[in-house]
Scaffold this motif. Structure first.
Motif, PDB file in Angstrom:
ATOM      1  N   GLY A   1      -8.678  88.766  47.859  1.00  0.00           N
ATOM      2  CA  GLY A   1      -9.771  88.564  48.804  1.00  0.00           C
ATOM      3  C   GLY A   1     -10.406  87.201  48.664  1.00  0.00           C
ATOM      4  O   GLY A   1     -10.746  86.551  49.660  1.00  0.00           O
ATOM      5  N   LEU A   2     -10.561  86.739  47.423  1.00  0.00           N
ATOM      6  CA  LEU A   2     -11.129  85.414  47.201  1.00  0.00           C
ATOM      7  C   LEU A   2     -10.243  84.335  47.817  1.00  0.00           C
ATOM      8  O   LEU A   2     -10.737  83.365  48.402  1.00  0.00           O
ATOM      9  CB  LEU A   2     -11.309  85.162  45.701  1.00  0.00           C
ATOM     10  N   GLY A   3      -8.923  84.511  47.690  1.00  0.00           N
ATOM     11  CA  GLY A   3      -8.013  83.558  48.312  1.00  0.00           C
ATOM     12  C   GLY A   3      -8.152  83.546  49.819  1.00  0.00           C
ATOM     13  O   GLY A   3      -8.158  82.482  50.453  1.00  0.00           O
ATOM     14  N   VAL A   4      -8.286  84.729  50.422  1.00  0.00           N
ATOM     15  CA  VAL A   4      -8.495  84.803  51.872  1.00  0.00           C
ATOM     16  C   VAL A   4      -9.765  84.051  52.248  1.00  0.00           C
ATOM     17  O   VAL A   4      -9.784  83.268  53.210  1.00  0.00           O
ATOM     18  CB  VAL A   4      -8.572  86.272  52.342  1.00  0.00           C
ATOM     19  N   MET A   5     -10.835  84.265  51.501  1.00  0.00           N
ATOM     20  CA  MET A   5     -12.104  83.578  51.793  1.00  0.00           C
ATOM     21  C   MET A   5     -11.941  82.066  51.731  1.00  0.00           C
ATOM     22  O   MET A   5     -12.386  81.329  52.623  1.00  0.00           O
ATOM     23  CB  MET A   5     -13.178  84.014  50.794  1.00  0.00           C
TER      24      MET A   5
ATOM     25  N   LEU B   1     -14.831  88.420  58.286  1.00  0.00           N
ATOM     26  CA  LEU B   1     -15.316  89.291  57.221  1.00  0.00           C
ATOM     27  C   LEU B   1     -14.157  89.577  56.281  1.00  0.00           C
ATOM     28  O   LEU B   1     -13.080  89.993  56.729  1.00  0.00           O
ATOM     29  CB  LEU B   1     -15.856  90.602  57.787  1.00  0.00           C
ATOM     30  N   VAL B   2     -14.364  89.363  54.995  1.00  0.00           N
ATOM     31  CA  VAL B   2     -13.356  89.684  53.986  1.00  0.00           C
ATOM     32  C   VAL B   2     -13.908  90.795  53.112  1.00  0.00           C
ATOM     33  O   VAL B   2     -14.930  90.615  52.433  1.00  0.00           O
ATOM     34  CB  VAL B   2     -12.982  88.465  53.127  1.00  0.00           C
ATOM     35  N   ILE B   3     -13.247  91.941  53.141  1.00  0.00           N
ATOM     36  CA  ILE B   3     -13.671  93.091  52.352  1.00  0.00           C
ATOM     37  C   ILE B   3     -12.842  93.123  51.079  1.00  0.00           C
ATOM     38  O   ILE B   3     -11.618  93.211  51.126  1.00  0.00           O
ATOM     39  CB  ILE B   3     -13.489  94.402  53.139  1.00  0.00           C
ATOM     40  N   GLY B   4     -13.515  93.039  49.945  1.00  0.00           N
ATOM     41  CA  GLY B   4     -12.829  93.011  48.660  1.00  0.00           C
ATOM     42  C   GLY B   4     -12.841  91.625  48.059  1.00  0.00           C
ATOM     43  O   GLY B   4     -12.239  90.706  48.602  1.00  0.00           O
ATOM     44  N   ALA B   5     -13.540  91.476  46.932  1.00  0.00           N
ATOM     45  CA  ALA B   5     -13.709  90.163  46.313  1.00  0.00           C
ATOM     46  C   ALA B   5     -12.880  90.013  45.043  1.00  0.00           C
ATOM     47  O   ALA B   5     -13.278  89.335  44.097  1.00  0.00           O
ATOM     48  CB  ALA B   5     -15.189  89.909  46.015  1.00  0.00           C
ATOM     49  N   GLY B   6     -11.715  90.669  45.027  1.00  0.00           N
ATOM     50  CA  GLY B   6     -10.761  90.408  43.957  1.00  0.00           C
ATOM     51  C   GLY B   6     -10.030  89.109  44.216  1.00  0.00           C
ATOM     52  O   GLY B   6     -10.326  88.386  45.181  1.00  0.00           O
TER      53      GLY B   6
ATOM     54  N   VAL C   1      -0.368  76.263  49.646  1.00  0.00           N
ATOM     55  CA  VAL C   1      -1.280  76.479  48.513  1.00  0.00           C
ATOM     56  C   VAL C   1      -1.109  75.393  47.469  1.00  0.00           C
ATOM     57  O   VAL C   1      -2.098  74.843  46.943  1.00  0.00           O
ATOM     58  CB  VAL C   1      -1.050  77.876  47.901  1.00  0.00           C
ATOM     59  N   ILE C   2       0.126  75.054  47.146  1.00  0.00           N
ATOM     60  CA  ILE C   2       0.366  73.996  46.164  1.00  0.00           C
ATOM     61  C   ILE C   2      -0.261  72.683  46.626  1.00  0.00           C
ATOM     62  O   ILE C   2      -0.903  71.973  45.838  1.00  0.00           O
ATOM     63  CB  ILE C   2       1.882  73.831  45.919  1.00  0.00           C
ATOM     64  N   THR C   3      -0.117  72.366  47.903  1.00  0.00           N
ATOM     65  CA  THR C   3      -0.721  71.142  48.446  1.00  0.00           C
ATOM     66  C   THR C   3      -2.237  71.170  48.324  1.00  0.00           C
ATOM     67  O   THR C   3      -2.859  70.171  47.924  1.00  0.00           O
ATOM     68  CB  THR C   3      -0.313  70.952  49.921  1.00  0.00           C
ATOM     69  N   GLN C   4      -2.856  72.297  48.656  1.00  0.00           N
ATOM     70  CA  GLN C   4      -4.305  72.409  48.578  1.00  0.00           C
ATOM     71  C   GLN C   4      -4.789  72.308  47.133  1.00  0.00           C
ATOM     72  O   GLN C   4      -5.838  71.715  46.863  1.00  0.00           O
ATOM     73  CB  GLN C   4      -4.783  73.714  49.214  1.00  0.00           C
ATOM     74  N   MET C   5      -4.025  72.859  46.207  1.00  0.00           N
ATOM     75  CA  MET C   5      -4.383  72.737  44.788  1.00  0.00           C
ATOM     76  C   MET C   5      -4.254  71.299  44.325  1.00  0.00           C
ATOM     77  O   MET C   5      -5.115  70.782  43.596  1.00  0.00           O
ATOM     78  CB  MET C   5      -3.506  73.666  43.951  1.00  0.00           C
TER      79      MET C   5
ATOM     80  N   SER D   1      -1.175  82.528  47.564  1.00  0.00           N
ATOM     81  CA  SER D   1      -0.296  82.440  48.734  1.00  0.00           C
ATOM     82  C   SER D   1      -0.375  83.698  49.589  1.00  0.00           C
ATOM     83  O   SER D   1      -0.221  83.637  50.822  1.00  0.00           O
ATOM     84  CB  SER D   1       1.146  82.199  48.289  1.00  0.00           C
ATOM     85  N   ILE D   2      -0.625  84.836  48.963  1.00  0.00           N
ATOM     86  CA  ILE D   2      -0.799  86.072  49.734  1.00  0.00           C
ATOM     87  C   ILE D   2      -2.024  85.955  50.633  1.00  0.00           C
ATOM     88  O   ILE D   2      -1.993  86.332  51.813  1.00  0.00           O
ATOM     89  CB  ILE D   2      -0.915  87.283  48.783  1.00  0.00           C
TER      90      ILE D   2
END
Length: 339
Positions: A173-177, A165-170, A293-297, A147-148
């Motif tokens: 960051g993965l959620g942003v991507m 561009l997403v910097i940081g693949a934690g 997020v819950i809907t997408q999951m 959700s963040i």
């Protein structure tokens, strides 16, 4: 009940406490099933978390089952599987009055400002729980960090055809991507870890990757035909990365700080000004983001199972927590199993 408390930096302690009672008739008692381990918990354990005091029960990425209701609770019932919105806002400040409860002026976050969920049971206000009866509870523990990322994407107002561009693949960051891709954007991932970048390609279906240590600015220029990204999200919490990100934004573009660093960030004003750049902070998330997020999951658009790479039992946290901090373990997301 069993509780794991962070006594001070680098020290967890196993303690016994009585089961919490309902503080008000609008509260619910939850049997915690899973706790996600996030950067905040790791920073607290390492002694570098801003706005933090010891001792503290960590844990704010929580999923569990409702076992007791206050007399005025209507949104859930006993037996419901739920996730917790861990941001306890005041409801009265200027931000809350505007509906921006995620940046309340007197925010109390579970596991940070007040005791969190690294225990068997927790009592929380019913308006801070959401039903996830159609989602596996282990995966549901990832709703909060995802959700963040969803909030940052929504805040940026990106749309189809934009380059991101997403910097940081934690995990953040993965959620942003992932959510940026769901908006129809072209997404470039940047990190220092090649294995993480490969995971971004597989999990988030990013359109390009950049090694942050290998002439990154030139690579980004090439991937964008010299235009640079419309929006840059920095999810590193690293001062150098957050400072350098100013150079990677297109003219007329946006820089969104998703990560947090306990330091001063400075930038060269002419570079900022000539781009007419927008600089945004993105803090926490709102109920709107949790619902999304819950809907997408539920729709199967987010493969949360693939994110969970490591697990440990609640009782083993004091002895085994440092295992998940070892880079050799290649942890993407660790869960604490309470049962």
């Amino acid at each position: 009940m069993q509780v794991i408390r962070c006594e001070e930096a680098h020290q967890f302690k196993k303690v016994e406490q009585e089961m919490p009672s309902l503080a008000t008739d609008k509260d619910v008692l939850i049997n915690i099933k899973y706790i996600g381990v996030c950067g905040t918990d790791i920073h607290a354990y390492n002694g570098v978390q801003p706005f933090f005091n010891y001792p503290r029960i960590l844990g704010h990425e929580l999923s569990g089952e409702v076992i007791e209701l206050g007399s005025q609770v209507e949104n859930v019932k006993n037996g419901d599987k739920v996730v917790v919105i861990p941001y306890m806002e005041c409801g009265e400040c200027v931000a809350c009055r505007k509906g921006k409860t995620n940046c309340c002026t007197d925010m109390k976050v579970l596991g940070v400002h007040i005791d969190g969920g690294m225990r068997e049971y927790i009592s929380v206000p019913s308006d801070h729980v959401l039903k996830v009866n159609n989602i596996d509870l282990a995966e549901a523990a990832l709703v909060e960090p995802l959700s963040i990322g969803a909030h940052a994407v929504r805040r940026s107002k990106i749309g189809e055809g934009d380059t991101v561009l997403v910097i940081g693949a934690g995990p953040i960051g993965l959620g942003v991507m992932k959510f940026a891709k769901l908006k129809g954007t072209k997404v470039i991932a940047m990190d220092v870890n090649q294995e993480r970048l490969q995971f971004c390609e597989k999990w988030a279906n990013v359109d390009g990757t950049v090694d942050a240590l290998d002439n990154a600015e030139s690579a980004i220029s090439e991937l964008t035909n010299g235009d640079y990204p419309d929006v840059v999200f920095d999810a590193t919490g690293n001062k150098q990365s957050m400072t350098n990100a100013f150079q990677l934004v297109s003219h007329g573009g946006q820089l969104v700080y998703v990560g947090l660093v306990k330091d001063v960030i400075s930038f060269e004003d002419p570079e900022f000004h000539k781009r007419e750049m927008s600089l945004l902070g993105s803090r926490n998330a709102t109920i709107q983001d949790f619902d999304y997020v819950i809907t997408q999951m539920e729709k199967g658009n987010v493969d949360t199972k693939a994110l969970i790479t490591h697990r440990l039992q609640l009782a083993d946290v004091p002895e085994k927590f440092e295992d998940i901090l070892d880079p050799q373990k290649k942890v993407i997301k660790a869960l604490v199993d309470v049962d």
